[in-house]
Design a protein around this motif. Structure first.
Motif, PDB file in Angstrom:
ATOM      1  N   ALA A   1      71.857  94.239   1.523  1.00 28.61           N
ATOM      2  CA  ALA A   1      71.455  92.836   1.404  1.00 28.61           C
ATOM      3  C   ALA A   1      72.132  92.187   0.200  1.00 28.61           C
ATOM      4  CB  ALA A   1      69.939  92.729   1.284  1.00 28.61           C
ATOM      5  N   TYR A   2      72.197  92.933  -0.896  1.00 25.53           N
ATOM      6  CA  TYR A   2      72.844  92.350  -2.085  1.00 25.53           C
ATOM      7  C   TYR A   2      74.351  92.227  -1.881  1.00 25.53           C
ATOM      8  CZ  TYR A   2      74.343  91.210  -6.715  1.00 25.53           C
ATOM      9  OH  TYR A   2      74.925  90.554  -7.769  1.00 25.53           O
ATOM     10  N   ARG A   3      74.959  93.196  -1.229  1.00 23.21           N
ATOM     11  CA  ARG A   3      76.391  93.112  -0.966  1.00 23.21           C
ATOM     12  C   ARG A   3      76.755  91.861  -0.177  1.00 23.21           C
ATOM     13  NH1 ARG A   3      76.999  99.409   1.021  1.00 23.21           N
ATOM     14  NH2 ARG A   3      77.305 100.368  -1.047  1.00 23.21           N
ATOM     15  N   SER A   4      75.857  91.438   0.701  1.00 24.60           N
ATOM     16  CA  SER A   4      76.126  90.260   1.525  1.00 24.60           C
ATOM     17  C   SER A   4      75.857  88.950   0.785  1.00 24.60           C
ATOM     18  CB  SER A   4      75.269  90.304   2.797  1.00 24.60           C
ATOM     19  OG  SER A   4      73.887  90.207   2.481  1.00 24.60           O
ATOM     20  N   ALA A   5      75.076  89.013  -0.303  1.00 17.07           N
ATOM     21  CA  ALA A   5      74.760  87.801  -1.067  1.00 17.07           C
ATOM     22  C   ALA A   5      74.611  88.140  -2.547  1.00 17.07           C
ATOM     23  CB  ALA A   5      73.484  87.157  -0.533  1.00 17.07           C
TER      24      ALA A   5
ATOM     25  N   THR B   1      74.260  87.179  -5.761  1.00 18.23           N
ATOM     26  CA  THR B   1      73.937  86.086  -6.670  1.00 18.23           C
ATOM     27  C   THR B   1      73.093  86.618  -7.831  1.00 18.23           C
ATOM     28  OG1 THR B   1      71.857  85.526  -5.575  1.00 18.23           O
ATOM     29  CG2 THR B   1      73.880  84.503  -4.702  1.00 18.23           C
TER      30      THR B   1
ATOM     31  N   ASN C   1      69.509  87.295  -6.689  1.00 26.46           N
ATOM     32  CA  ASN C   1      69.356  88.499  -5.877  1.00 26.46           C
ATOM     33  C   ASN C   1      69.588  89.767  -6.700  1.00 26.46           C
ATOM     34  OD1 ASN C   1      68.777  87.006  -3.605  1.00 26.46           O
ATOM     35  ND2 ASN C   1      70.888  87.007  -2.844  1.00 26.46           N
TER      36      ASN C   1
ATOM     37  N   ARG D   1      79.225  81.953 -10.628  1.00 27.06           N
ATOM     38  CA  ARG D   1      80.367  81.940  -9.710  1.00 27.06           C
ATOM     39  C   ARG D   1      81.569  82.723 -10.237  1.00 27.06           C
ATOM     40  NH1 ARG D   1      79.803  78.119  -5.712  1.00 27.06           N
ATOM     41  NH2 ARG D   1      78.051  76.666  -5.946  1.00 27.06           N
TER      42      ARG D   1
END
Length: 259
Positions: A113-117, A119, A122, A150
């Motif tokens: 889940a973290y790899r996909s988002a 931030t 997260n 970013r």
């Protein structure tokens, strides 16, 4: 003076010999890994029982085997005691792997889940839910990441931490004869419930059945509510006691074959 029974003597010798040749490479190869780890091998279900992580670890396990094992072997005979030792050790490993699979699956889901988002929000959620003990060490990075959400460098560093944490948890091996030894303690408490044992700390007598109840309750509590820094395989201890209870009760129901 207490004398060692044959199987107990063999188990003690095997554990001591294994301890003398134990190294990080040996533990990596023969310690019990998660089934989700690339290092898992079925033979580890057996070999992990003869490896220990330090002098205190092997001493405490072999002390329990030394005190309680000979009496059980005297009652059951060597063949049945050897079967009991392996049965409870393998049962302990099985329960440990089942619980570990559930925990590692939850962790892997969080990692993906973290790899996909990736931030800051997260990342903080991942740390809070799964790696709270590491927060103090990485707090400066968390603060910088929040201020540079970013920045590709911070994103990559956060992903590196999450991936490294996953690999460290998945590849952490479990070693020790504790599951089988806790099984021996359970069996002793079932067969000789009113035998009084003198504790070392504090030095007071306590009946075997109460000692078993205390150990069982403690392991269940710590297994469910243990701190993240606790690397003790509590569910292996519980598994050893559970499978010992099942086997002793089964043998007890077979009166023509028991004793």
């Amino acid at each position: 003076m207490m004398s060692l029974s044959p199987v107990v003597r063999i188990i003690l010798i095997l554990n001591v010999l294994a301890f003398l040749v134990t190294s990080e490479a040996v533990i990596k190869q023969f310690g019990l890994h998660s089934v989700l780890s690339d290092d898992f091998r079925p033979i580890q279900l057996l070999t992990h029982m003869f490896l220990h992580g330090g002098l205190g670890h092997i001493f405490s396990n072999m002390l329990g085997l030394f005190f309680f094992g000979p009496m059980l072997e005297g009652v059951w005979g060597s063949r049945r005691f050897a079967f009991f030792y392996l049965f409870t050790g393998l049962g302990a490993a099985g329960l440990y792997l089942a619980v570990n699979y559930y925990e590692m699956s939850q962790l892997l889901e969080a990692v993906n889940a973290y790899r996909s988002a990736p931030t800051p929000e997260n990342f903080m959620m991942f740390i809070t839910d799964h790696a709270g003990s590491a927060y103090d060490r990485i707090e400066p990075f968390v603060t910088s990441f929040e201020a540079n959400a970013r920045n590709p460098q911070y994103i990559q560093e956060s992903l590196g931490f999450v991936n490294s944490y996953w690999l460290a948890q998945a590849n952490e091996p479990m070693v020790g004869a504790s599951g089988a030894v806790f099984g021996i303690i359970m069996a002793f408490g079932l067969l000789f419930p009113n035998t009084e044992l003198l504790l070392l700390f504090p030095p007071i007598p306590v009946k075997a059945k109460y000692l078993v109840l205390f150990y069982g309750a403690y392991e269940i509590y710590t297994g469910v509510y243990r701190a993240q820094s606790d690397n003790v395989a509590h569910f292996a201890h519980i598994g050893g006691m559970l499978f010992a209870f099942i086997l002793v009760k089964y043998w007890g129901s077979q009166r023509k074959k028991f004793y």
